[in-house]
Structure formats: C-alpha cells, structure tokens
Design a protein around this motif. Structure first.
Motif, mmCIF file in Angstrom:
data_model
loop_
_atom_site.group_PDB
_atom_site.id
_atom_site.type_symbol
_atom_site.label_atom_id
_atom_site.label_comp_id
_atom_site.label_asym_id
_atom_site.label_seq_id
_atom_site.Cartn_x
_atom_site.Cartn_y
_atom_site.Cartn_z
ATOM 1 N N ARG A 290 0.857 -1.124 -0.117
ATOM 2 C CA ARG A 290 0.089 0.162 -0.042
ATOM 3 C C ARG A 290 0.877 1.482 -0.029
ATOM 4 O O ARG A 290 1.456 1.427 0.992
ATOM 5 C CB ARG A 290 -0.898 0.084 1.157
ATOM 6 C CG ARG A 290 -1.752 1.101 1.449
ATOM 7 C CD ARG A 290 -3.081 0.998 2.148
ATOM 8 N NE ARG A 290 -3.825 2.008 1.558
ATOM 9 C CZ ARG A 290 -5.002 1.538 0.764
ATOM 10 N NH1 ARG A 290 -5.377 0.312 0.808
ATOM 11 N NH2 ARG A 290 -5.840 2.439 0.432
ATOM 12 N N HIS B 136 -5.360 13.349 -0.911
ATOM 13 C CA HIS B 136 -6.446 12.230 -1.207
ATOM 14 C C HIS B 136 -5.936 10.980 -1.819
ATOM 15 O O HIS B 136 -4.946 11.239 -2.693
ATOM 16 C CB HIS B 136 -7.368 12.792 -2.475
ATOM 17 C CG HIS B 136 -8.806 11.991 -2.529
ATOM 18 N ND1 HIS B 136 -9.260 11.118 -1.537
ATOM 19 C CD2 HIS B 136 -9.433 11.793 -3.678
ATOM 20 C CE1 HIS B 136 -10.276 10.670 -1.900
ATOM 21 N NE2 HIS B 136 -10.504 11.275 -3.296
ATOM 22 N N HIS B 137 -6.244 9.817 -1.168
ATOM 23 C CA HIS B 137 -5.325 8.636 -1.336
ATOM 24 C C HIS B 137 -3.855 8.702 -1.740
ATOM 25 O O HIS B 137 -3.189 8.574 -2.550
ATOM 26 C CB HIS B 137 -5.697 8.080 -2.847
ATOM 27 C CG HIS B 137 -7.326 7.591 -3.165
ATOM 28 N ND1 HIS B 137 -7.732 6.856 -2.095
ATOM 29 C CD2 HIS B 137 -8.235 8.018 -3.796
ATOM 30 C CE1 HIS B 137 -9.020 6.678 -2.173
ATOM 31 N NE2 HIS B 137 -9.420 7.286 -3.085
#
Ligand SMILES: Nc1ncnc2c1ncn2[C@@H]1O[C@H](COP(=O)(O)OP(=O)(O)O)[C@@H](O)[C@H]1O
Ligand SMILES: [Mg+2]
Length: 308
Positions: free
Chosen positions: A17, A210-211
């Motif tokens: 991730r 964001h992300h």
C-alpha cells in the motif's frame, strides 16, 4: 529563512500500500496550515514521517532544517504533537501530568506548575485539575493532551484531528487556544482535520490530500480558483424589482463573478437604475465548497462532524 516544515518527494509504502505518494511541501515559520483529506488519505502517515516515528520509503523531509529520522530528540524538543491516541499517565492528575511533562521539557518546577495551571484554565479543565487523568472523558483527555503538547513551548505544533470527538464548546476552546498560539507566540501549526469550518477559521493555507496524493495547495482564494469555484454578487432589492442577468434564489439575486473587481460597478449600476438596494454583498466560496470539488462528495467524509 529555514522552513518550519519541508518535504520533497516524500513517500511511504506499507507493504503493497502506497500511503503517501511523493508529497512536496514547504511551510514558513508562523504559518497555520490545514492538511485536509478524508480518512485514509495519508495525513497521519505524514505527521509520523515529519516527527520521525516512521522512515520514508522515498524522498526527504525536515523540520526547521533537521532530519526527523537522524535527529529525533532535537525535532521533539521543537515540536508539540497531539495525536488521536493521547499518551497520558492515567494515575496522575491532570495538573501532575502537565507539571511532570513540563519538567521533562526542562522547565523549573515552579514555572512548569504555573504554565500547567494557565493551560488547564484556558482549556476549561481547571475544575478537573486534581482528578486522575484516567477518569477524564475522551474530550477532556484530548484537551489535556493538547495542553501537554504546549507545555514545552513548541515552535511547531502537529495536531492530528484535535477536535474530532469534542463537543462544540470544547472544540471552540481548543480552536481559540490554537489560534492564540499562532497569533501571539508565532507558533507554526500543522493541523490535520476534516472539520472544514474550524479549519477555515484557523488556517491561512491548505493542502488537500486524497489517496496519498496532494491534489491542491494554497490559500482559500487560490484553491477556489484552481477548483473553479466563483465568488458571487448577491443583492436584495425592493418588492417586485429585478436585476437582469441574475438568478433569484430565496429572495436574493445571485450572479457568479469572474473577478471581485466587478462588484463596485454592479452596485453602482443597480443604484443608478433606481433600484432599492437593501443589501449587496460578495459571497466567497467556503472551504467546504472547494474541498468537495477536489475530493468528491462520496469520499469526502463528513463536512462538519461536530457530532462525531
Ligand atoms: N501501519 C500501517 N500498516 C498498513 N497500512 C497502514 C498503516 N497505517 C496506515 N495505513 C494505511 O495507509 C493509508 C493512510 O493512512 P493514514 O495516514 O492513517 O490516513 P489518514 O490519517 O489521512 O486517515 C490508509 O490506507 C491506511 O489504511
Ligand atoms: Mg489520521
């Protein structure tokens, strides 16, 4: 001048991730920066990188010119950190927690106690000064944690969601204290939040994450411009009067402006046309409007989750 916070291509990967993707940022001392983004955006990861709790996968960061991984003690001496998990000694009272921490920061005993008392008063915790911290409610513990972060007179405050879970009154007390720190003591503030109304009252600049990606950076007017959010001219006129080119919404005539410079001429023309101008104002986009343009309503999180 050394930047208070600097990041260049800062990235963090947890296994597969990618939590933070090449963040570049630079904050001058004394600025109050709002780091905005929905849950999972990478805000806490950024704070952990900047305070040396995590090592970057790639890129670099510094705090007042110091590398938080190489010189964590020096960085910690300059910074106050308030995170979601308040680390307080449950068996010590609020006053004892603060006094003890003040002495750890190098304050003489009397000075530590004096500062502790003043912070407890300002955060509405004076009544609970001699109560064991373990008996504090979540909101009280959060305020005590802020007080603790301020004991060492930090030059930089990292605040990770400091008002989430607080009732509106406590949130107000916290925000006032943060604003006072910035205004009177020149403290640099790095505020992670998704409570946009509070952020708009406090911050002079914003980053929208964001992300793991920084979507936008700047003050409100520059963000509004990037997002294509316009200011509006708003008029209230006499009974039955109309303004051509404006749309009527709930008794007010509204029209988007390309530039605020259009406003004086619009007022002049309305008056010269003999209209009864009861009210004329410029309506600037709110931080909320701008934020949701970038992040999208679905994922934006709650705009104002004072109920959380
Ligand atoms: N220790 C960890 N291990 C694995 N994934 C993590 C860890 N910490 C955070 N993440 C993931 O990284 C992303 C960013 O998390 P975080 O920085 O906590 O975001 P925010 O503070 O903006 O809510 C999320 O997808 C989260 O699930
Ligand atoms: Mg977080």
């Amino acid at each position: 001048m050394t930047e208070a916070v600097f990041a260049n291509g800062l990235s963090k990967r947890y296994g597969e991730r990618l939590a933070l993707d090449r963040l570049s940022l630079s904050l001058s001392p004394g600025s109050v920066f709002g780091f905005l983004g929905p849950n999972g955006a990478g805000k806490t990861t950024t704070v952990k990188l900047l305070t040396g709790l995590l090592t970057p996968t790639e890129g670099a960061c510094s705090v007042f010119g110091l590398d938080p991984c190489r010189e964590p003690e020096k960085v910690h001496a300059l910074c106050g950190v308030v995170t979601e998990s308040a680390r307080l000694y449950p068996q010590l009272s609020g006053l004892e927690n603060l006094s003890f921490f003040g002495e750890l920061c190098g304050l003489p005993r009397a000075a530590a106690r004096e500062r502790a008392e003043s912070l407890l008063r300002r955060l509405g915790l004076w009544e609970a000064a001699s109560l064991a911290a373990g008996a504090y409610s979540t909101g009280m513990a959060q305020r005590l944690s802020l007080a603790r972060a301020l004991m060492g007179e930090p030059k930089l405050l990292f605040l990770d969601e400091p008002t989430s879970g607080l009732d509106p009154e406590s949130a107000q007390a916290v925000n006032e204290l943060i604003a006072a720190q910035a205004a009177r003591e020149g403290v640099t503030v790095f505020l992670c939040t998704h409570q946009l109304r509070y952020a708009q009252d406090l911050c002079s600049g914003y980053g929208i994450l964001h992300h793991g990606t920084l979507l936008a950076l700047g003050d409100l007017s520059s963000l509004a411009e990037q997002a294509g959010c316009h200011s509006h001219a708003v008029f209230r006129l006499g009974q039955g009067e109309v303004l051509p080119g404006f749309s009527l919404q709930e008794g007010f005539f509204r029209r988007p402006l390309r530039s605020e410079e259009e406003m004086p001429a619009l007022v002049r023309e309305a008056v010269q046309a003999g209209l009864h101008v009861y009210e004329a104002r410029l309506e600037r986009p709110a931080l909320e409007d701008v934020y949701f343009r970038f992040v999208g309503h679905e994922e934006g999180g709650r705009a104002d989750d004072t109920s959380a």
